[in-house]
Design an enzyme around this catalytic site. Sequence first.
Site, PDB file in Angstrom:
ATOM      1  N   GLU A 324      -3.720  -8.451  -1.196  1.00  0.00           N
ATOM      2  CA  GLU A 324      -5.153  -8.619  -1.475  1.00  0.00           C
ATOM      3  C   GLU A 324      -5.448  -9.128  -2.883  1.00  0.00           C
ATOM      4  OE1 GLU A 324      -7.088  -4.948  -0.362  1.00  0.00           O
ATOM      5  OE2 GLU A 324      -6.517  -5.172   1.738  1.00  0.00           O
ATOM      6  N   ASN A 366      -0.022 -10.888   1.246  1.00  0.00           N
ATOM      7  CA  ASN A 366      -0.773 -10.334   2.376  1.00  0.00           C
ATOM      8  C   ASN A 366      -2.256 -10.273   2.016  1.00  0.00           C
ATOM      9  OD1 ASN A 366      -0.630  -8.932   4.957  1.00  0.00           O
ATOM     10  ND2 ASN A 366      -1.061  -7.008   3.863  1.00  0.00           N
ATOM     11  N   HIS A 402      -7.760  -7.491  10.539  1.00  0.00           N
ATOM     12  CA  HIS A 402      -8.689  -6.428  10.943  1.00  0.00           C
ATOM     13  C   HIS A 402      -9.865  -7.169  11.580  1.00  0.00           C
ATOM     14  CE1 HIS A 402      -6.383  -3.386   8.908  1.00  0.00           C
ATOM     15  NE2 HIS A 402      -6.352  -4.129   7.823  1.00  0.00           N
ATOM     16  N   GLU A 431      -1.651  -6.156  10.047  1.00  0.00           N
ATOM     17  CA  GLU A 431      -2.444  -4.914  10.150  1.00  0.00           C
ATOM     18  C   GLU A 431      -3.469  -5.015  11.271  1.00  0.00           C
ATOM     19  OE1 GLU A 431      -4.112  -3.831   6.326  1.00  0.00           O
ATOM     20  OE2 GLU A 431      -2.317  -4.444   5.263  1.00  0.00           O
ATOM     21  N   ASP A 433      -6.034  -4.640  14.081  1.00  0.00           N
ATOM     22  CA  ASP A 433      -6.835  -3.693  14.865  1.00  0.00           C
ATOM     23  C   ASP A 433      -8.140  -4.398  15.208  1.00  0.00           C
ATOM     24  OD1 ASP A 433      -8.073  -3.457  12.323  1.00  0.00           O
ATOM     25  OD2 ASP A 433      -7.282  -1.448  11.978  1.00  0.00           O
TER      26      ASP A 433
HETATM   27  C1  XIL Z   1      -5.630   2.019   4.477  1.00  0.00           C
HETATM   28  C2  XIL Z   1      -5.044   3.215   5.210  1.00  0.00           C
HETATM   29  O1  XIL Z   1      -5.040   2.919   6.577  1.00  0.00           O
HETATM   30  C3  XIL Z   1      -5.869   4.457   4.925  1.00  0.00           C
HETATM   31  O2  XIL Z   1      -5.240   5.596   5.480  1.00  0.00           O
HETATM   32  C4  XIL Z   1      -6.020   4.659   3.405  1.00  0.00           C
HETATM   33  O3  XIL Z   1      -6.880   5.738   3.150  1.00  0.00           O
HETATM   34  C5  XIL Z   1      -6.576   3.399   2.774  1.00  0.00           C
HETATM   35  O4  XIL Z   1      -5.753   2.292   3.091  1.00  0.00           O
HETATM   36  N1  XIL Z   1      -5.661  -3.095   3.935  1.00  0.00           N
HETATM   37  C6  XIL Z   1      -4.425  -2.619   3.586  1.00  0.00           C
HETATM   38  C7  XIL Z   1      -4.024  -1.240   3.961  1.00  0.00           C
HETATM   39  O5  XIL Z   1      -3.606  -3.399   3.062  1.00  0.00           O
HETATM   40  O6  XIL Z   1      -3.142  -0.685   3.058  1.00  0.00           O
HETATM   41  C8  XIL Z   1      -5.221  -0.331   4.133  1.00  0.00           C
HETATM   42  O7  XIL Z   1      -4.767   0.915   4.655  1.00  0.00           O
HETATM   43  C9  XIL Z   1      -6.223  -0.985   5.064  1.00  0.00           C
HETATM   44  C10 XIL Z   1      -6.714  -2.309   4.513  1.00  0.00           C
END
Ligand code: XIL
Length: 722
Positions: A324, A366, A402, A431, A433
């Site tokens: 990020e 990422n 996401h 990641e 979802d």
């Molecule tokens: C999130 C986790 O899922 C949570 O449990 C935590 O509280 C915060 O981080 N992008 C990312 C992940 O790269 O590391 C994040 O994960 C979600 C967004």
Amino acid sequence: MIVACVLLFTACSSTGANSGANAAPVAEEVSNVVYKNTFDGTQTDWLPRGGNEKFEYVDGALWISGRTATWNGAIRSFGDVFVPGAEYDITVTVKYTDGKDSNSVVLSTQQAQPGGGDAYVNLKSISLTKGEWKTAEIHYKVPDNAADYPVLLYFETPYKTDDQAKPEDFFDFYIDEIKITSDAVLEPEVPEDLAPLFEKFSFPLGAAVRPDQFGESSIYKPLLKHFNAYVCENVMKQESIQPTKGNFAFGPAEVVVDAAQKEGKLMRGHTLVWHSQVPSWFFTGTGAGGVATKEELYDNMKTHIDTVVGKFKGKVNSWDVVNECLEENGTLRNSKYLQIAGSDEYIANAFRWARAADPSAKLFINDYNIEYSGAKQNGMYNLVKKLLDEGVPIDGVGLQCHIGMTYPALNEIQKAIERFASLGILVQVTELDMTVYSNDGEKEKAADDEIIIEQAYRYKELFEIFEKEYKAGNLDMVMMWGLADKDTWLNDFPVAGRTNYPLFFDHKLKAKPCYWIFVDDSKVPALTPKAAVDMSAFPRISVKKGTPVLGKNDAAWNNASSVAIELESMGTALKGSTFKALWDDKYIYVRVDVKDNVLNCDNVNEYEQDSIEVFVDQNNGKTGFYEDDDAQYRVNFNNVASFNGGNTALFKSYAEKVSGGYIVEVACPLDKISAAAGTMIGFDVQINEADAAGKRTGIRNWSCSTNEGYRDTSAFGIAVFE
Ligand code: XIL
């Protein structure tokens, strides 16, 4: 010792004074009391935590004296009471009578951790006035691994180290009552003997996991077989793995890495350099104001990368080296790394150090919101291209993905994979979802069948794209962000406590339609055809024909009527702004008269600057995502334009500051339709209002107040051409 501070609870306090005469029946009558001790002396199941405290039962309360450390008090194991994963309300009543006028008693949990050591969590610090009883209520969710690692509750006082604590910190206190109630005890449905999901795909399919999910009697065990790759959801992050400088806590991550080794699964490492979940010591040093110098920051980063990558050398297949690092506008994120390093050199260095620490691991950059075209994706593309040209060892780009039920359009994800792969590197979906909500304001939904079935069909289409891209050599692997809806981070983000349903297994760990659609689609009902959109339900304006010259107060505008921009979509923005619109066969022209006394465009995010936006959905498709004909045009009061989609070569704009605000005129191309009298386009006008410090404090719109217009056209109003 590992001290994990995982927030698994929300706490609220009351003084017990809210039980008015007309109050509804109190919880006690309707819910299930699973534990109660009134400390009348008959039930002596609490023990001195330090071993030497004195316990006396006085006037129906437990009096604790003789404490010699702040962590001394009363403790009891709740292994016999708490059901793993269940939620409880805990009510306690406490007081103290001597010493300072105010003080606090703290209710905490202690729990052994899978990787060794104990975790201590302060559930509630109860502020007290000397001599007064106080009742506090705490909502508590028991960790899912509590069968293997029982939770103990204990009472203590605010923590001070032994050398800092004074005798007054060891004050006596009283507990009158503790009561624990639960009205919903979770009983996970034992998953059937299901076919492993990953076997249905050519590419590896992984999931984000937590160490506690690997415990002997973990309820998650039956889900692990569906994935042939793991990534730690939290425990490899900087704050977890090196919470204080030089102290590495590998235990929890090792639980997962060892499981991956034993089960022959791939392991992703997440993450080495991130602006979030990073302890402040990383950026602390001998520079001005106690900030680390560049050398100190690099030293901290290098030690971290060397040690963590070195520790798991040969066991982690791919690392998120940098996570990020971009703003939404595609420039480098204004993080502490950038503030100290001054350039993308910190990113280049991180990759070089990671390569040296494990030459066989694949190294990824990422990010989120780069799976659709636009400024951020362009920023990532250009950054990676530049770094590759400089010889920086980047093996691939991670698309977090996401995503939502409608956005981004799936072909956007496909284009993103192909675009990054065209740089000659790998792409991983890291990641994935799929939230069932389309905006932050949406109220909690029940997982009604329809949305869950729609979700299954969308997952199916998406995974067909993944198959193609894997076979074409563009996509490397796909990771889900979690095992089941029950504990997805989206239950708490971006709206705390809003239940979400983004993954393959549900809140009881049962396989959902999006599992069955890949394994046995006869179990998934057909989609109900969508009813045609009712166009009469949208705000409408009638637009006259005309071709104004921009910036000349063209007389053509006199023909157009003035429309108020009134909807308050966020915060507060001054009232009274209006717009006018005209059309011809090439453009829709919009003139916005903005009322605003303080003009500011300092923010790096263009959308936070004092600016206007025009949204155009040329085919009035009302889609939940952007199609090729959809565009968002933004112009600030200095006539600096920024875009999301659209034909930027044909776009024209003019801006001028006037007393009490500013005027913007734009010409937005109608290049995807043949505009004629009677044509309807999807349309909206927005004003972003910044305060004197450059922060966006208000948004107003003509037709659509969801704030989702940048990726979802379904709520735009309609402009009808006369
Ligand atoms: C999130 C986790 O899922 C949570 O449990 C935590 O509280 C915060 O981080 N992008 C990312 C992940 O790269 O590391 C994040 O994960 C979600 C967004």
